[in-house]
Scaffold this motif. Structure first.
Motif, mmCIF file in Angstrom:
data_model
loop_
_atom_site.group_PDB
_atom_site.id
_atom_site.type_symbol
_atom_site.label_atom_id
_atom_site.label_comp_id
_atom_site.label_asym_id
_atom_site.label_seq_id
_atom_site.Cartn_x
_atom_site.Cartn_y
_atom_site.Cartn_z
ATOM 1 N N ASP A 39 2.487 2.209 -14.001
ATOM 2 C CA ASP A 39 1.808 3.399 -14.539
ATOM 3 C C ASP A 39 0.337 3.120 -14.892
ATOM 4 O O ASP A 39 -0.125 3.481 -15.968
ATOM 5 N N ASP A 84 3.188 4.890 -9.969
ATOM 6 C CA ASP A 84 2.251 5.739 -10.708
ATOM 7 C C ASP A 84 0.901 5.030 -10.895
ATOM 8 O O ASP A 84 0.395 4.878 -12.000
ATOM 9 N N ASN A 116 6.379 9.112 -9.084
ATOM 10 C CA ASN A 116 6.257 10.548 -8.844
ATOM 11 C C ASN A 116 4.793 10.995 -8.712
ATOM 12 O O ASN A 116 4.449 11.800 -7.852
ATOM 13 N N HIS A 117 3.906 10.441 -9.559
ATOM 14 C CA HIS A 117 2.499 10.868 -9.517
ATOM 15 C C HIS A 117 1.763 10.414 -8.253
ATOM 16 O O HIS A 117 0.706 10.959 -7.933
ATOM 17 N N HIS A 218 10.816 2.916 -10.640
ATOM 18 C CA HIS A 218 10.078 3.997 -11.299
ATOM 19 C C HIS A 218 11.061 5.041 -11.816
ATOM 20 O O HIS A 218 10.897 6.242 -11.605
ATOM 21 N N HIS A 247 7.366 4.426 -15.369
ATOM 22 C CA HIS A 247 7.571 5.859 -15.556
ATOM 23 C C HIS A 247 7.616 6.304 -17.017
ATOM 24 O O HIS A 247 7.001 7.296 -17.369
HETATM 25 ZN ZN LIG Z 1 6.185 8.452 -13.366
#
Ligand SMILES: [Zn+2]
Length: 300
Positions: A39, A84, A116-117, A218, A247
């Motif tokens: 992240d 991320d 996800n990002h 993640h 995450h």
């Molecule tokens: Zn994430």
């Protein structure tokens, strides 16, 4: 002092002083150090003032220096990221992640997984940024049949070899539902992480004959019933030695051991924004982990 704080302090002190923590390995044993981030969210520069506990911390130049120092002191090292990398600062708005991957390549990352990002600008933009990445990406719970170009760039697992040591690395991502807009993951389907991991772990152990399995996850450390997380995964699925998590932006001082039917899995995660670098040291013998220690090293 609590044991885990002691270990974290010891790790940090060793990083600074260059001390070796343990005796030289015997011919039957081999050492490995995992360094890791999660992240990082386009935090190219250190956090500025007014950011509370993280003020003045982080920054990719400092991370590069710390990694370089550790690599000069240690033998077998892998530098890994749990996803991320994208989103969070004007650097991302301007460079769409390509700067992050470029700098990560310069620091010498060995592998990363996707969060996800990393899909925030869609698959095409992700692929474009990935052109700057000189390291492989791993994930085993995406069905990428509908996105063949991404499938070519993201492998389900990989094996890193050192003298007398084989390390299997794979990755998993959190459910896209509610986190990634359908148009941004077009062609990529999310699959159950546990069912996706089972054949990969079996393959790595039985066919590749790896000494150690590392999962870049993640999923999040503890979602408190909100979905499969690292703690649940570690307790449910044997055969993974280490979960490098992301995450949930969880700041752990040291790896947490979680028991399962196969023994134990270590789970670690080092906050977010590149504030800390995770470090885990392992001694392996006869194809198994015999001892480990680790801690979060502040990047400042
Ligand atoms: Zn994430």
């Amino acid at each position: 002092m609590e044991r885990r704080n002691f270990i974290a302090t010891l790790g940090a002190a060793a990083a600074v002083s260059g001390l070796t923590l343990r005796a030289e390995p015997t011919p039957e044993t081999v050492r490995l150090t995992l360094l890791h981030t999660n992240d990082t969210h386009s935090r190219i520069e250190p956090f500025g003032p007014g950011n509370g506990a993280v003020s003045g911390k982080g920054g990719m130049a400092r991370r590069a220096t710390l990694v370089k120092e550790l690599r000069s002191q240690l033998g077998n090292v892998l530098l890994l990221d749990a996803g991320d990398v994208f989103q969070g600062t004007p650097f991302f708005n301007q460079y769409k992640g390509s700067l992050d991957y470029q700098l990560m390549s310069m620091i010498g990352y060995d592998a990363a997984t996707l969060g996800n990002h990393d899909f925030d600008n869609g698959v095409e933009a992700l692929l474009k940024a990935m052109n700057e990445a000189k390291f492989p990406f791993v994930n085993c719970n995406f069905d990428m049949k509908g996105a063949p170009a991404l499938a070519k760039r993201v492998q389900p697992w990989l094996v890193k070899k050192f003298p007398g040591l084989k390390v299997g690395i794979t990755g998993v991502c959190v459910d896209f539902q509610g986190l990634v807009a359908p148009k941004n993951h077009e062609g990529v389907k999310w699959l159950d992480p546990i069912e996706s991991l089972k054949p990969v772990i079996k393959h790595l152990r039985e066919r590749e004959k790896v000494d150690m399995v590392v999962l870049l996850s993640h999923l999040g450390y503890d979602l408190k019933g909100g979905g499969i997380d690292d703690r649940t995964l570690a307790a449910t699925l044997p055969g993974i030695d280490v979960i490098i998590g992301g995450h949930s932006h969880t700041f752990l001082d040291a790896p947490v051991s979680i028991k399962n039917s196969g023994g134990e899995t270590l789970v670690f995660q080092v906050g977010f924004g590149g504030v800390n670098l995770g470090r885990m040291d392992f001694t392996l013998a006869k194809g198994a982990v015999k001892a480990s220690s680790g801690g979060a090293l502040p990047v400042h």
